[in-house]
Design a protein around this motif. Structure first.
Motif: not given
Ligand code: MLT
Length: 272
Positions: A142-157
């Motif tokens: 829907x957003x056509x981008x991954x930036x929010x997904x990256x922001x949310x996932x990064x600290x978990x790694x």
């Protein structure tokens, strides 16, 4: 170092090769690329083969991301090994790369010299896990981008200490941000539909190293212990100070356990 690609249909699959000796195929996690293994290329006495899975790094994506399966990744990697005339290799997979490594055990066990399972798990997604992946596919589309997904996932790694390493955080962020929408959708779809590998564990025929970061919140140490106990010829190592990405977070410690495993369990046992 060889930096090259093979063509599968009309797709390019990019890979690096470094060193001489028993082949080791390094399969990266999500949403990353072969670059996560840059510190492992210094491990001597082996021939490192480091692909970018389709859509990640410099490899072209699949045409139909919503239909991607883990088995497609497996087929591409077997195609790469065939193209390189590598009969047997140590298969090393981190997280999603581990799901691919399980599939390699399923369909190509005779090609395994050894197995390195890094911060991964044998179980398939449960219903809520699958729903979360489908929701993330929908949101990214829907957003056509991954930036929010990256922001949310990064600290978990990352472990707590890794989160305070700005250089590491920046390297990881730019690697994750380089994954296209198509690549992320493909991989989420493949992981959501992956088979459960629990019954496969007692059948793993080769020496196996099960390794994870002590502070991994995605695949916590209990999962690593459970997997190791179910694999006949396995040993476990937990890397202190690392989260989900020990090859990047604690390369010296990670390389030391890999070197020892290779020396004691693989090298000298013959290869193709
Ligand atoms: C990975 O690190 O490859 C992923 O977090 C695995 C997953 O989402 O199950």
């Amino acid at each position: 170092m060889t930096d090259d690609e093979i063509t599968i249909g009309d797709r390019r699959l990019h890979y690096l090769i470094e060193g001489d000796g028993a082949p080791i195929l390094w399969i990266h996690g999500f949403p990353l690329g072969g670059e996560i293994y840059q510190h492992q290329l210094s491990i001597e006495g082996v021939r490192h083969v480091v692909p970018d899975l389709p859509g990640f790094g410099r490899s072209d994506p699949y045409d139909l991301p919503e239909e991607t399966t883990i088995h497609q990744y497996t087929s591409d990697l077997l195609g790469l090994l065939d193209a390189l005339k590598i009969d047997k290799a140590v298969m090393a997979g981190l997280s999603m790369g581990g799901y691919v490594a399980f599939d390699l055990v399923r369909v190509a066990a005779s090609r395994l010299l050894g197995l390195i399972l890094i911060d991964t798990k044998e179980a398939a997604d449960d219903d809520s896990g699958r729903e979360a992946r489908m929701a993330s596919i929908e949101s990214i589309r829907r957003k056509g981008r991954t930036v929010e997904f990256v922001d949310e996932m990064l600290p978990k790694l990352l472990s707590e200490s890794s989160k305070n390493d700005p250089e590491l955080v920046e390297t990881l962020r730019s690697l994750m941000a380089s994954a296209s929408v198509t690549a992320v959708v493909s991989a989420q779809q493949a992981m959501a539909t992956r088979p459960d590998s629990t019954s496969l564990l007692p059948e793993i025929p080769c020496p196996t190293l099960v390794v994870a970061g002590r502070e991994d919140v995605i695949t916590p140490p209990e999962i690593t212990e459970r997997m190791c106990a179910a694999i006949p010829n396995a040993e476990m190592q937990l890397i202190e100070g690392a989260g989900h990405l020990p090859p990047m977070e604690r390369p010296i410690e990670f390389n030391a356990v890999v070197r020892e495993f290779l020396r004691e369990r693989i090298q000298g046992e013959g290869q193709s």
